[in-house]
Design a protein around this motif. Structure first.
Motif, mmCIF file in Angstrom:
data_model
loop_
_atom_site.group_PDB
_atom_site.id
_atom_site.type_symbol
_atom_site.label_atom_id
_atom_site.label_comp_id
_atom_site.label_asym_id
_atom_site.label_seq_id
_atom_site.Cartn_x
_atom_site.Cartn_y
_atom_site.Cartn_z
ATOM 1 N N ARG A 132 -1.527 -3.352 7.894
ATOM 2 C CA ARG A 132 -0.891 -3.922 6.694
ATOM 3 C C ARG A 132 -1.774 -5.012 6.076
ATOM 4 O O ARG A 132 -1.915 -5.099 4.851
ATOM 5 C CB ARG A 132 0.475 -4.495 7.084
ATOM 6 C CG ARG A 132 1.321 -5.047 5.935
ATOM 7 C CD ARG A 132 2.668 -5.509 6.495
ATOM 8 N NE ARG A 132 3.516 -6.128 5.500
ATOM 9 C CZ ARG A 132 4.324 -5.481 4.679
ATOM 10 N NH1 ARG A 132 4.375 -4.150 4.742
ATOM 11 N NH2 ARG A 132 5.074 -6.124 3.807
ATOM 12 N N LEU A 133 -2.392 -5.827 6.926
ATOM 13 C CA LEU A 133 -3.239 -6.910 6.433
ATOM 14 C C LEU A 133 -4.471 -6.367 5.722
ATOM 15 O O LEU A 133 -4.856 -6.859 4.646
ATOM 16 C CB LEU A 133 -3.650 -7.806 7.598
ATOM 17 C CG LEU A 133 -4.537 -9.005 7.270
ATOM 18 C CD1 LEU A 133 -3.825 -9.954 6.322
ATOM 19 C CD2 LEU A 133 -4.928 -9.744 8.555
ATOM 20 N N LEU A 134 -5.107 -5.336 6.290
ATOM 21 C CA LEU A 134 -6.300 -4.779 5.652
ATOM 22 C C LEU A 134 -5.982 -4.065 4.351
ATOM 23 O O LEU A 134 -6.861 -3.871 3.510
ATOM 24 C CB LEU A 134 -7.000 -3.818 6.613
ATOM 25 C CG LEU A 134 -7.593 -4.429 7.883
ATOM 26 C CD1 LEU A 134 -8.390 -3.391 8.652
ATOM 27 C CD2 LEU A 134 -8.474 -5.634 7.568
ATOM 28 N N ASP A 135 -4.713 -3.664 4.164
ATOM 29 C CA ASP A 135 -4.294 -3.034 2.913
ATOM 30 C C ASP A 135 -3.921 -4.058 1.841
ATOM 31 O O ASP A 135 -3.697 -3.689 0.685
ATOM 32 C CB ASP A 135 -3.093 -2.111 3.159
ATOM 33 C CG ASP A 135 -3.485 -0.829 3.873
ATOM 34 O OD1 ASP A 135 -4.681 -0.474 3.843
ATOM 35 O OD2 ASP A 135 -2.599 -0.182 4.462
ATOM 36 N N GLU A 136 -3.834 -5.329 2.213
ATOM 37 C CA GLU A 136 -3.483 -6.382 1.270
ATOM 38 C C GLU A 136 -4.556 -6.460 0.172
ATOM 39 O O GLU A 136 -5.750 -6.552 0.462
ATOM 40 C CB GLU A 136 -3.385 -7.711 2.024
ATOM 41 C CG GLU A 136 -3.508 -8.956 1.188
ATOM 42 C CD GLU A 136 -2.368 -9.125 0.212
ATOM 43 O OE1 GLU A 136 -2.625 -9.613 -0.901
ATOM 44 O OE2 GLU A 136 -1.228 -8.760 0.569
ATOM 45 N N PRO A 137 -4.162 -6.412 -1.105
ATOM 46 C CA PRO A 137 -5.139 -6.405 -2.207
ATOM 47 C C PRO A 137 -6.132 -7.560 -2.169
ATOM 48 O O PRO A 137 -7.317 -7.386 -2.461
ATOM 49 C CB PRO A 137 -4.262 -6.457 -3.460
ATOM 50 C CG PRO A 137 -2.968 -5.822 -3.035
ATOM 51 C CD PRO A 137 -2.779 -6.240 -1.607
ATOM 52 N N ARG A 138 -5.671 -8.748 -1.803
ATOM 53 C CA ARG A 138 -6.586 -9.896 -1.778
ATOM 54 C C ARG A 138 -7.629 -9.749 -0.670
ATOM 55 O O ARG A 138 -8.775 -10.180 -0.829
ATOM 56 C CB ARG A 138 -5.785 -11.186 -1.588
ATOM 57 C CG ARG A 138 -4.956 -11.597 -2.799
ATOM 58 C CD ARG A 138 -4.018 -12.718 -2.459
ATOM 59 N NE ARG A 138 -3.007 -12.285 -1.485
ATOM 60 C CZ ARG A 138 -2.112 -13.097 -0.923
ATOM 61 N NH1 ARG A 138 -2.124 -14.392 -1.219
ATOM 62 N NH2 ARG A 138 -1.219 -12.626 -0.069
ATOM 63 N N VAL A 139 -7.240 -9.147 0.441
ATOM 64 C CA VAL A 139 -8.197 -8.911 1.518
ATOM 65 C C VAL A 139 -9.212 -7.864 1.081
ATOM 66 O O VAL A 139 -10.421 -8.012 1.299
ATOM 67 C CB VAL A 139 -7.471 -8.460 2.803
ATOM 68 C CG1 VAL A 139 -8.478 -8.046 3.872
ATOM 69 C CG2 VAL A 139 -6.579 -9.587 3.321
ATOM 70 N N ARG A 140 -8.741 -6.812 0.453
ATOM 71 C CA ARG A 140 -9.641 -5.757 -0.009
ATOM 72 C C ARG A 140 -10.636 -6.290 -1.039
ATOM 73 O O ARG A 140 -11.783 -5.846 -1.097
ATOM 74 C CB ARG A 140 -8.836 -4.597 -0.587
ATOM 75 C CG ARG A 140 -7.919 -3.927 0.434
ATOM 76 C CD ARG A 140 -7.176 -2.752 -0.167
ATOM 77 N NE ARG A 140 -8.096 -1.653 -0.456
ATOM 78 C CZ ARG A 140 -8.486 -0.756 0.441
ATOM 79 N NH1 ARG A 140 -8.059 -0.837 1.694
ATOM 80 N NH2 ARG A 140 -9.305 0.212 0.107
ATOM 81 N N ALA A 141 -10.176 -7.255 -1.841
ATOM 82 C CA ALA A 141 -11.047 -7.817 -2.872
ATOM 83 C C ALA A 141 -11.939 -8.937 -2.332
ATOM 84 O O ALA A 141 -12.818 -9.424 -3.055
ATOM 85 C CB ALA A 141 -10.199 -8.344 -4.030
ATOM 86 N N GLY A 142 -11.700 -9.363 -1.078
ATOM 87 C CA GLY A 142 -12.515 -10.423 -0.501
ATOM 88 C C GLY A 142 -12.116 -11.817 -0.930
ATOM 89 O O GLY A 142 -12.872 -12.770 -0.738
ATOM 90 N N ARG A 143 -10.906 -11.962 -1.476
ATOM 91 C CA ARG A 143 -10.426 -13.288 -1.906
ATOM 92 C C ARG A 143 -9.620 -13.916 -0.765
ATOM 93 O O ARG A 143 -8.402 -14.060 -0.846
ATOM 94 C CB ARG A 143 -9.588 -13.170 -3.174
ATOM 95 C CG ARG A 143 -10.327 -12.567 -4.359
ATOM 96 C CD ARG A 143 -9.552 -12.773 -5.650
ATOM 97 N NE ARG A 143 -8.194 -12.260 -5.582
ATOM 98 C CZ ARG A 143 -7.835 -11.008 -5.854
ATOM 99 N NH1 ARG A 143 -8.768 -10.128 -6.216
ATOM 100 N NH2 ARG A 143 -6.579 -10.625 -5.771
ATOM 101 N N THR A 144 -10.284 -14.265 0.305
ATOM 102 C CA THR A 144 -9.591 -14.738 1.499
ATOM 103 C C THR A 144 -9.659 -16.258 1.628
ATOM 104 O O THR A 144 -10.551 -16.902 1.088
ATOM 105 C CB THR A 144 -10.188 -14.104 2.763
ATOM 106 O OG1 THR A 144 -11.565 -14.485 2.868
ATOM 107 C CG2 THR A 144 -10.086 -12.583 2.693
ATOM 108 N N HIS A 145 -8.691 -16.805 2.340
ATOM 109 C CA HIS A 145 -8.699 -18.217 2.728
ATOM 110 C C HIS A 145 -7.868 -18.350 3.994
ATOM 111 O O HIS A 145 -7.215 -17.390 4.436
ATOM 112 C CB HIS A 145 -8.179 -19.123 1.605
ATOM 113 C CG HIS A 145 -6.796 -18.767 1.122
ATOM 114 N ND1 HIS A 145 -5.651 -19.104 1.814
ATOM 115 C CD2 HIS A 145 -6.376 -18.076 0.036
ATOM 116 C CE1 HIS A 145 -4.589 -18.661 1.162
ATOM 117 N NE2 HIS A 145 -4.997 -18.029 0.088
#
Length: 671
Positions: A422-435
């Motif tokens: 579920r986490l890897l499918d998160e759009p922000r994770v896929r786009a590399g906008r992580t914090h």
């Protein structure tokens, strides 16, 4: 080169070290506790040495036992791995005093960097940027309050001797300081034997970037680029990648140069990691130095092609670094995710137990504690495995890791595999906008849709003829016996324990290996194939696996574990159990804020236990009086032990003689 080493660790890291030793022709001696007598990390060892009872304090943390094992079995070096004693300067000193080689930094470096106050001072003197914070660590509430006034809010409290995020507490204003400080001190004492706390300015929503460094005894120091470890929960990393995606090249160069400068100032030898936080404004600040091999070291190995364990062994043997900085290059992108034995649906509570069957993907690198079956003991960290994917770019590596999770099966053990998917499918994770706080906003799936699929899969398994008996449910659910002989007949009731809900299923049709199963008001097509005791297939487009355990069925659907059973408690039993607080797993009571007869509000803490390196708060589900306490401060408790019995108060809005039914007990925890 070293001839024989003692691996002073267990699980996947012990197996990782052993693999490099075997490749280099180095004999290795493995240690084990009573809980690990048959563990996979012992395979291939030159000698296997018992070092004590199951609790880590009596085995993997017993310095005398480990040093004695190394000496008795002719070792010339000790590799500590990570965790346990890897950053304990006294252990490193004892190894050296015994005439052995410690595979890691010098003891004085470990001691200096193990104290966060000392580390801040040394790094500031070396020109490494640090955040405003305490000059000295303390246990005094008054001194911490004074430091907080100087630093300002928000701030973060860190155990001075801590690591891995354990004991850290964020404080947003003065009203929360006293409780947070008391908890940080208590956790520091319990986890590290040192309750001193350091206060530091808190940066909201930063990225967590770390730099891998290496030094040799000839004075050479290099970096092996950076890793982004921003995807973490309660300061515990769960997904890491290298290099850091989208990092400004000027910032990257400055960070790498800063880490090397800091390492040279320390005269650093062997593997180390300089950790930084990177604010939204592009400014980075020193966090800490990890004086050991990191859990996430495989992503660096994947992009550089360098075996970091081999480098550790060669440097420990006195060899110079094999290449210069200019010869170290980075290629492609790598991501790693950590598989833990924990229950995301229960607040990520550790879930010790035995994996009856495991199948790891062959499409990516896997570092696992066991191959096909194994134990996740309540005595140790719940990390079970790491999956590492490499690709020409981040998008390719992410696709490979996501696919690898989808093809991973673990039966009988609750894990976070479904949540990682579920986490890897998160759009922000896929786009590399992580914090560092992104994970806090990604809730586990509620499980309702997947639970329907699990019931359908169990019904399909029960409908297929069993090879050794009419039905695995024999004597429990009569109609299922007849269903096994007539797969197209409707099944009797099948219920699943899933967050307290009940579901039923019936097989309505069968076409070869595909069964149509009605669950509630929907029909699910289930495809299944048998591989020995394990069934696998797809249900409603989702991958699943299952096996029979007595009268129950263990299932894994999209990485989420289900146990299908007919053992359902009555509503009356459920209501009665809501007034009893039980230990979810073995541990030690670390706080009892109330006594028998005290009144507590809904959500108020009644008992705090420590288990699997975490604190668990058991709270009152509704206003109540503590009728009885079944535990004592600092005393051990067993799984399912009654810790407190509550007497609920009648709500003023209830009908006469009808008290409000309390909500189920909550158990919160922090790592």
């Amino acid at each position: 080169m070293l001839k024989r080493i003692l691996i002073a660790n267990r699980g996947e890291i012990a197996r990782r070290i052993a693999r490099t030793c075997a490749r280099l022709g180095i004999e290795y001696v493995c240690v084990y506790s009573d809980a690990d007598a048959g563990a996979d990390h012992l395979t291939g060892a030159f000698e296997k040495v018992r070092v004590g009872a199951a609790p880590a304090a009596h085995s993997y943390l017993d310095i005398d036992a480990l040093v004695d094992a190394a000496l008795r079995h002719g070792c010339d070096a000790v590799h500590p791995g990570y965790g346990f004693l890897s950053e304990n300067p006294r252990f490193a000193e004892r190894v050296v005093e015994a005439g052995l080689t410690f595979v890691g930094p010098r003891p004085e470096t470990i001691r200096a960097m193990g104290d966060k106050g000392t580390a801040r001072t040394l790094m500031a003197a070396a020109g490494v940027p640090v955040l405003p914070g305490s000059r000295e660590a303390t246990e005094s509430p008054a001194e911490l309050a004074a430091h907080a006034r100087d630093i300002g809010y928000p701030l973060i409290l860190k155990p001075a001797a801590g690591g891995g995020g354990k004991g850290m507490r964020v404080v947003t204003d003065e009203s929360g300081l006293a409780d947070a400080a008391a908890e940080a001190v208590r956790l520091g004492r319990a986890a590290f034997g040192d309750g001193r706390v350091l206060a530091e300015r808190y940066v909201p929503s930063p990225r967590h970037i770390e730099v891998q460094v290496f030094g040799d005894t000839q004075g050479n120091v290099v970096h092996l680029f950076e890793r982004d470890c921003s995807l973490q929960r309660r300061h515990q990393k769960i997904v890491e990648e290298a290099p850091a995606f989208g990092l400004d090249e000027t910032v990257r160069t400055a960070m790498l140069d800063t880490a090397v400068r800091g390492a040279r100032a320390l005269g650093y030898v062997n593997a180390g990691t300089f950790e930084f936080i990177l604010g939204p404004d592009g400014a980075f600040h020193f966090l800490e130095v990890n004086t050991r091999l990191q859990v996430e070291h495989p992503v660096t190995e994947e992009i550089t092609g360098i075996d970091l364990v081999e480098w550790q062994l060669r440097v420990a043997a006195g060899e110079p670094l094999p290449v210069t900085q200019e010869e170290i290059t980075s290629s492609g992108h790598a991501l790693e995710c950590r598989v833990y034995a924990e229950d995301p649906a229960a607040g990520f509570r550790p879930a010790p137990g035995r994996a009856l069957y495991a199948r790891w993907p062959d499409s990516v690198r896997v570092e696992a504690a066991f191959d096909t079956a194994g134990e996740a003991s309540e005595h140790y960290d719940p990390l079970v495995a790491k999956l590492v994917a490499h690709g020409p770019d981040r998008a390719a590596a992410l696709r490979r890791l996501r696919a690898a999770l989808g093809s991973t099966t673990v039966l009988g053990l609750t894990t976070n595999i479904g949540y990682l998917t579920r986490l890897l499918d998160e759009p922000r994770v896929r786009a590399g906008r992580t914090h560092t706080h992104l994970v806090d906003g990604v809730a586990p799936a509620d499980g309702r849709d997947t639970a329907d699929l699990a019931v359908a899969c169990a019904a399909s398994m029960a409908a297929m003829p069993a090879p050794d008996s009419a039905s695995p449910w024999s004597g429990r659910l009569g109609p299922l016996d007849r269903a096994a002989l007539a797969p197209d007949a409707p099944l009797g009731r099948i219920t699943v324990r899933c967050r307290g809900s009940r579901r039923q299923a019936a097989v309505t049709a069968r076409t070869g290996p595909v069964l149509a199963v009605r669950v509630g008001d929907r029909t699910v097509d289930v495809r299944l194939t048998r591989h020995g005791p394990v069934w696998t297939g797809h249900a409603g487009g989702h991958r699943w696996s299952g096996t029979r355990v007595g009268v129950d069925v263990e299932l894994c659907v999209d990485g989420t574990r289900f146990t299908i059973t007919d053992d359902i408690r009555s509503d009356r039993d459920t209501a009665a159990s809501d007034n009893v607080l039980r230990a979810s797993l073995p541990g030690v009571v670390v706080s009892l804020p109330h006594a028998e007869g005290d009144r507590v509000e809904a959500g108020e803490t009644v008992v705090v236990i420590e288990a699997m390196k975490m604190e668990h708060r058991l709270t009152a589900p509704a206003p109540a009086v503590i009728e009885k306490l079944g535990c004592a401060l600092h005393a051990p408790v067993a799984a399912d032990q009654v810790l407190a019995v509550l007497l609920p108060e009648e709500s003023s809005g209830s009908a006469p003689g009808q008290p409000d039914r309390p909500a189920p007990q909550r158990s919160e925890h922090v790592r």
